[in-house]
Enzyme design. Structure first.
Site, PDB file in Angstrom:
ATOM      1  N   ASP A 134     -38.313 -24.431   0.236  1.00  0.00           N
ATOM      2  CA  ASP A 134     -37.315 -25.119   0.047  1.00  0.00           C
ATOM      3  C   ASP A 134     -37.479 -26.550   1.147  1.00  0.00           C
ATOM      4  O   ASP A 134     -37.401 -27.539   0.371  1.00  0.00           O
ATOM      5  CB  ASP A 134     -35.906 -24.399   1.014  1.00  0.00           C
ATOM      6  CG  ASP A 134     -36.787 -24.293   2.428  1.00  0.00           C
ATOM      7  OD1 ASP A 134     -37.287 -24.249   2.501  1.00  0.00           O
ATOM      8  OD2 ASP A 134     -35.847 -23.128   3.219  1.00  0.00           O
ATOM      9  N   CYS A 180     -33.346 -27.205   5.709  1.00  0.00           N
ATOM     10  CA  CYS A 180     -32.484 -25.400   4.423  1.00  0.00           C
ATOM     11  C   CYS A 180     -31.965 -25.988   3.773  1.00  0.00           C
ATOM     12  O   CYS A 180     -31.714 -25.220   3.231  1.00  0.00           O
ATOM     13  CB  CYS A 180     -33.499 -24.413   5.741  1.00  0.00           C
ATOM     14  SG  CYS A 180     -32.471 -22.779   4.840  1.00  0.00           S
ATOM     15  N   HIS A 211     -28.408 -18.859   4.425  1.00  0.00           N
ATOM     16  CA  HIS A 211     -28.456 -20.220   5.279  1.00  0.00           C
ATOM     17  C   HIS A 211     -27.194 -21.232   4.977  1.00  0.00           C
ATOM     18  O   HIS A 211     -27.220 -21.638   4.618  1.00  0.00           O
ATOM     19  CB  HIS A 211     -29.343 -20.303   5.940  1.00  0.00           C
ATOM     20  CG  HIS A 211     -29.923 -21.523   7.312  1.00  0.00           C
ATOM     21  ND1 HIS A 211     -30.947 -22.086   7.001  1.00  0.00           N
ATOM     22  CD2 HIS A 211     -28.823 -21.850   7.792  1.00  0.00           C
ATOM     23  CE1 HIS A 211     -29.820 -22.834   8.144  1.00  0.00           C
ATOM     24  NE2 HIS A 211     -28.784 -22.473   9.238  1.00  0.00           N
TER      25      HIS A 211
END
Length: 476
Positions: free
Chosen positions: A289, A54, A109
């Site tokens: 992603d 990620c 993130h």
């Protein structure tokens, strides 16, 4: 109304593999809106993520730089001390400076978890989560409705411009789509906008999907992929994750259900653009992603070099400007930022390491690059500490790879200091499920492996990667 520059809507799901869409004709997934969108878009069946994890992908997406250059080589989590640096120049910084109204909705993130530096954050963030306050860490995004990393899909939370948590009782994909539509409806018609929406599903936990989408698959008996050859499963570092084939089949149904839910909400955004007559003036990208193994090769999750992990859907539509075709051109994460900026008529920062693929999107060229470079690093807290105690740089391990149209070449040193280097070559044309790798003992005695090894060595040197492929790792 003709705008000086087109709008941009960039939508990406987390852990959505390239194969899991109806138009791909691989996984049995129901995605009518995405399938129709594919007919109107340029699709990239050869698109890959430079790092199937990620945070590294997100940092590379925004900067156009590889993970070794951004410093985000693993997930932003407690114990790793990794984050997207405020001084990085991102696509959103350029958009903001160029007069775009910018917005970010959903999973970020890319910030350091708040528990990394304080035991009781005012925001209430826990685990890997973080509230990112207004300022340089938002990289030019004005409208902010986001969180760091939290996988409660049916009861999500968000932050805007204060540490106060917003906790809607709504599936995250639906809620974030509501917010995206609000952003579009409240835009200033006199200025272009750029909106990034990051949906967390179909990321695990797979069962957190509304019932109406689960019901689509409830009575179906869905086949598993041909490379699901085990009845027990592990993650990339070897830990067992439990469950057998029956649980895998249930996980797969729920995984597909989440994608069907994404499809419905994606359709809502398309409807709004149509109603507002913004289709002609808006570039839309739909992607992810990284992928999800879902039992292939006995593995779950991602972080490995198999197509189910590295392969991402990538569809881009700009009516009248980008031809609606499927291109066999390669596309890597680092190429996205310079390509979009050029399409928008904006400057590409000099530090970008990816390739501008806009000539392909404009129909001027069929191919600009014939290889994509990929990487993965040991990032677990225990592994980092193990390397540190052994006096080694954990970033010099993991695996590196080069993906061409027909081949995947991997050099793997493992996720602990006690592993030996292994080289593998996959012929993707003859072996699309990667079931028969050729183990390469001496790359310079193999015509194809020699060329790919040399290309890989040049890339490692260019990015100052400490991964040494000239010497075998010795057992210690």
């Amino acid at each position: 109304m003709n705008q000086r520059r087109p709008n941009l809507i960039y939508l990406f799901a987390d852990q959505w593999r390239r194969q899991a869409a109806g138009y791909a004709k691989e996984d049995p997934v129901y995605t009518p809106n995405i399938d129709q969108f594919a007919l109107e878009s340029m699709t990239f069946p050869q698109a890959v993520t430079c790092n199937p994890l990620c945070s590294p992908h997100r940092a590379s997406l925004l900067t156009g730089k590889y993970p070794m250059s951004t410093g985000v080589y693993t997930n932003c989590k407690v114990g790793a001390d990794v984050m997207l640096k405020p001084e990085e120049r991102c696509i959103s910084d350029v958009l903001k400076e160029s007069g775009y109204a910018t917005g970010y909705i959903g999973k970020w993130h890319l910030d350091l978890p708040e528990l990394q530096y304080q035991s009781q954050p005012e925001s209430g963030a826990s685990g890997w989560d973080a509230y990112t306050p207004p300022g340089p860490k938002r990289h030019g995004f004005d409208e902010w409705y986001s969180y760091g990393a939290w996988d409660d899909h049916l009861s999500p939370h968000y932050w805007q411009d204060s540490p106060e948590k917003i906790k809607p009782n709504q599936w995250s994909v639906e809620h974030e789509t509501d917010k995206a539509i609000e952003f579009i409806n409240s835009r200033n018609p006199d200025e272009p906008f750029a909106l990034f929406v990051s949906w967390n599903p179909p990321h695990s936990p797979f069962d957190q999907v509304p019932k109406q989408y689960k019901d689509v698959y409830k009575q179906q008996s869905l086949p598993l992929r041909k490379n699901v050859t085990s009845d027990s499963f592990k993650v990339h570092t070897g830990e067992e994750v439990g469950g057998g084939l029956e649980e895998l089949q249930e996980n797969q149904k729920n995984y597909f259900a989440a994608i069907t839910g994404i499809d419905e909400n994606f359709g809502r955004i398309l409807d709004v653009l149509r109603e507002l007559q913004l289709e002609e003036d808006t570039i839309i990208v739909l992607t992810s992603d990284h992928g999800e193994m879902m039992g292939s090769h006995g593995l779950m999750a991602k972080h490995v070099w198999y197509e189910e992990s590295i392969g991402i859907p990538f569809l881009i539509r700009w009516p009248g400007k980008i031809p609606a075709i499927a291109t066999d051109s390669l596309l890597n994460t680092v190429d996205i930022m310079p390509t979009l900026l050029t399409l928008l008529g904006l400057p590409v920062p000099s530090q970008v390491e990816g390739t501008d693929l806009s000539p392909i999107l404009k129909g001027e060229k069929k191919e600009l690059v014939n290889q994509s470079y990929l990487c993965a690093y040991p990032g677990r807290k225990e592994a980092i500490e193990q390397f540190r105690q052994s006096g080694m740089d954990n970033r010099a391990y993991g695996w590196r790879g080069i993906r061409t149209k027909n081949y995947m070449y991997v050099v793997h040193k493992g996720y602990s200091p006690r592993k030996k280097t292994v080289r593998m070559l996959y012929d993707l044309e003859k072996d699309p499920y990667q079931l028969e790798p050729e183990v390469i003992e001496i790359p310079h005695s193999h015509v194809i492996a020699q060329k790919l090894e040399e290309k890989l060595a040049l890339w490692l040197n260019r990015t100052n990667d400490p991964f040494n492929i000239n010497n075998e790792v010795k057992n210690i």
